[in-house]
Write an enzyme that holds these catalytic residues in place. Sequence first.
Site, mmCIF file in Angstrom:
data_model
loop_
_atom_site.group_PDB
_atom_site.id
_atom_site.type_symbol
_atom_site.label_atom_id
_atom_site.label_comp_id
_atom_site.label_asym_id
_atom_site.label_seq_id
_atom_site.Cartn_x
_atom_site.Cartn_y
_atom_site.Cartn_z
ATOM 1 N N GLY A 17 17.390 -4.204 -48.493
ATOM 2 C CA GLY A 17 17.714 -5.836 -48.542
ATOM 3 C C GLY A 17 16.173 -6.296 -47.924
ATOM 4 C CB THR A 142 18.232 -5.827 -40.742
ATOM 5 O OG1 THR A 142 19.401 -6.318 -40.957
ATOM 6 C CG2 THR A 142 18.401 -5.057 -39.275
ATOM 7 C CB ILE A 143 18.597 -11.127 -41.622
ATOM 8 C CG1 ILE A 143 19.771 -10.712 -42.734
ATOM 9 C CG2 ILE A 143 17.445 -11.606 -42.558
ATOM 10 C CD1 ILE A 143 20.498 -11.724 -43.478
ATOM 11 C CG ASP A 144 22.661 -7.563 -41.285
ATOM 12 O OD1 ASP A 144 22.669 -8.886 -41.803
ATOM 13 O OD2 ASP A 144 22.857 -6.692 -42.096
ATOM 14 C CG HIS A 289 21.237 -13.260 -51.357
ATOM 15 N ND1 HIS A 289 22.467 -13.429 -51.728
ATOM 16 C CD2 HIS A 289 20.968 -11.981 -51.230
ATOM 17 C CE1 HIS A 289 23.039 -12.033 -51.813
ATOM 18 N NE2 HIS A 289 21.909 -11.346 -51.409
ATOM 19 C CD GLN A 291 22.901 -16.375 -43.956
ATOM 20 O OE1 GLN A 291 23.535 -16.174 -43.016
ATOM 21 N NE2 GLN A 291 23.747 -16.179 -45.204
HETATM 22 O O1 F6P Z 1 21.718 -6.060 -44.565
HETATM 23 C C1 F6P Z 1 21.272 -7.592 -44.882
HETATM 24 C C2 F6P Z 1 22.259 -8.412 -45.810
HETATM 25 O O2 F6P Z 1 21.706 -9.484 -46.058
HETATM 26 C C3 F6P Z 1 23.631 -8.410 -45.137
HETATM 27 O O3 F6P Z 1 24.001 -9.365 -44.253
HETATM 28 C C4 F6P Z 1 24.408 -8.521 -46.651
HETATM 29 O O4 F6P Z 1 25.850 -8.134 -46.506
HETATM 30 C C5 F6P Z 1 23.806 -7.631 -47.462
HETATM 31 O O5 F6P Z 1 22.453 -7.487 -46.997
HETATM 32 C C6 F6P Z 1 23.599 -8.292 -48.872
HETATM 33 O O6 F6P Z 1 23.316 -7.455 -49.659
HETATM 34 P P1 F6P Z 1 22.868 -7.649 -51.177
HETATM 35 O O7 F6P Z 1 21.603 -8.495 -51.349
HETATM 36 O O8 F6P Z 1 22.548 -6.512 -51.838
HETATM 37 O O9 F6P Z 1 23.848 -8.398 -51.994
#
Ligand code: F6P
Length: 365
Positions: A17, A142-144, A289, A291
């Site tokens: 992502g 990663t934003i996480d 998104h 975020q």
């Molecule tokens: O790992 C980053 C993240 O934004 C998570 O916080 C979230 O669960 C996931 O990716 C969402 O992924 P996608 O954009 O594939 O739906």
Amino acid sequence: MVKKNKINRIGIITGGGDCPGLNAVIRGVTKPAQDYGMNVFGIIDGFEGLVEGKAKELNNKDVSGILAQGGTILGSSNKGDPFHWPVIKEGKIEVVDKSENALRNYRTWGLDAIIAIGGDGTMHICNKLGKMGMNIVGVPKTIDNDLEATDLTFGHDSAVFVVSDALDRLHTTASSHHRVIVVEVMGRYAGWIALNGGLSGGADIILIPEIPFSWDKVYQKINERELMGKRFSLVCVAEGAKPKDGTIVIKGTDKKRTDPVQLGGVGELVAKNIEKNTHRETRVTVLGHLQRGGSPTPFDRILATKFGAFAIELAAEKKFGRMVALKGSEVKNVKIEDAISRQKLVQPNNQAVRTARAIGISFGE
Ligand code: F6P
């Protein structure tokens, strides 16, 4: 000045992502490359490009003016794991191994190394590609903020900024209408975005995966605030949060993704139960998104630039199989293999959690 080295051609890839700061890394790698006598080759759309042979030369002109730009100029994908490559056969998704294609392209392009920017999924792939003979330097993103080996990943601060700003805005409307507003934020199985965003945006309740919550404690906090004359409440809930006696809420699964599980929906559940059990009008906002999009914060721009410039230094020194990592205030490097061994989760008694409790924020415990 051209420094003496034998690394001439370096690939760069953004996997998984996207997040704010990826372009700052690409710029941080490409600008010093000339000094090292290297040229940079940008691989398009993450590992998809490595498997399918999509790439282009990158020079200073290509990276000029991209520092503040969100996303990635190279494109990304979370469906291109070379070792788990989804193909559709007779209407069904079948997973095959395409890692030999990736290695072939690496060799055909004459790459001496790849700088791979990504999260835990990308680092797992890199570890395996390294074992096949590719020279890899990892850059964590990663934003996480859930990578154990680095104190912080760029992207996280930008995501927290979005949550904080959203809570500020929701505060005024919640207080005007005497409502409860539930804000669902990202983070997968880690509660860093909810914790840091909730703290900085003044949430009254923060729900995170690491502290399973009790429904009654959530209702109790809202009722207590009402008794104190505070006729509104802000609840910041991580997408991976779950009640003590319940399970994580899943929006869906997609076998084509590196991680098939898509989280989402807990905000709606929390809002519905709060309204039913406290009789307070409740609304929910899912930040999604937002975020991940937009311009990186100054902190993320600096961290991403440092990561990029250090990654090319490591490549020049042939320190492969290493990932750049923030340790305190210094950027160091760690073995990719060690970096992926454990996820960094919020310790239920860490300083931020203790601080939040001390100022009266409830975790629904
Ligand atoms: O790992 C980053 C993240 O934004 C998570 O916080 C979230 O669960 C996931 O990716 C969402 O992924 P996608 O954009 O594939 O739906």
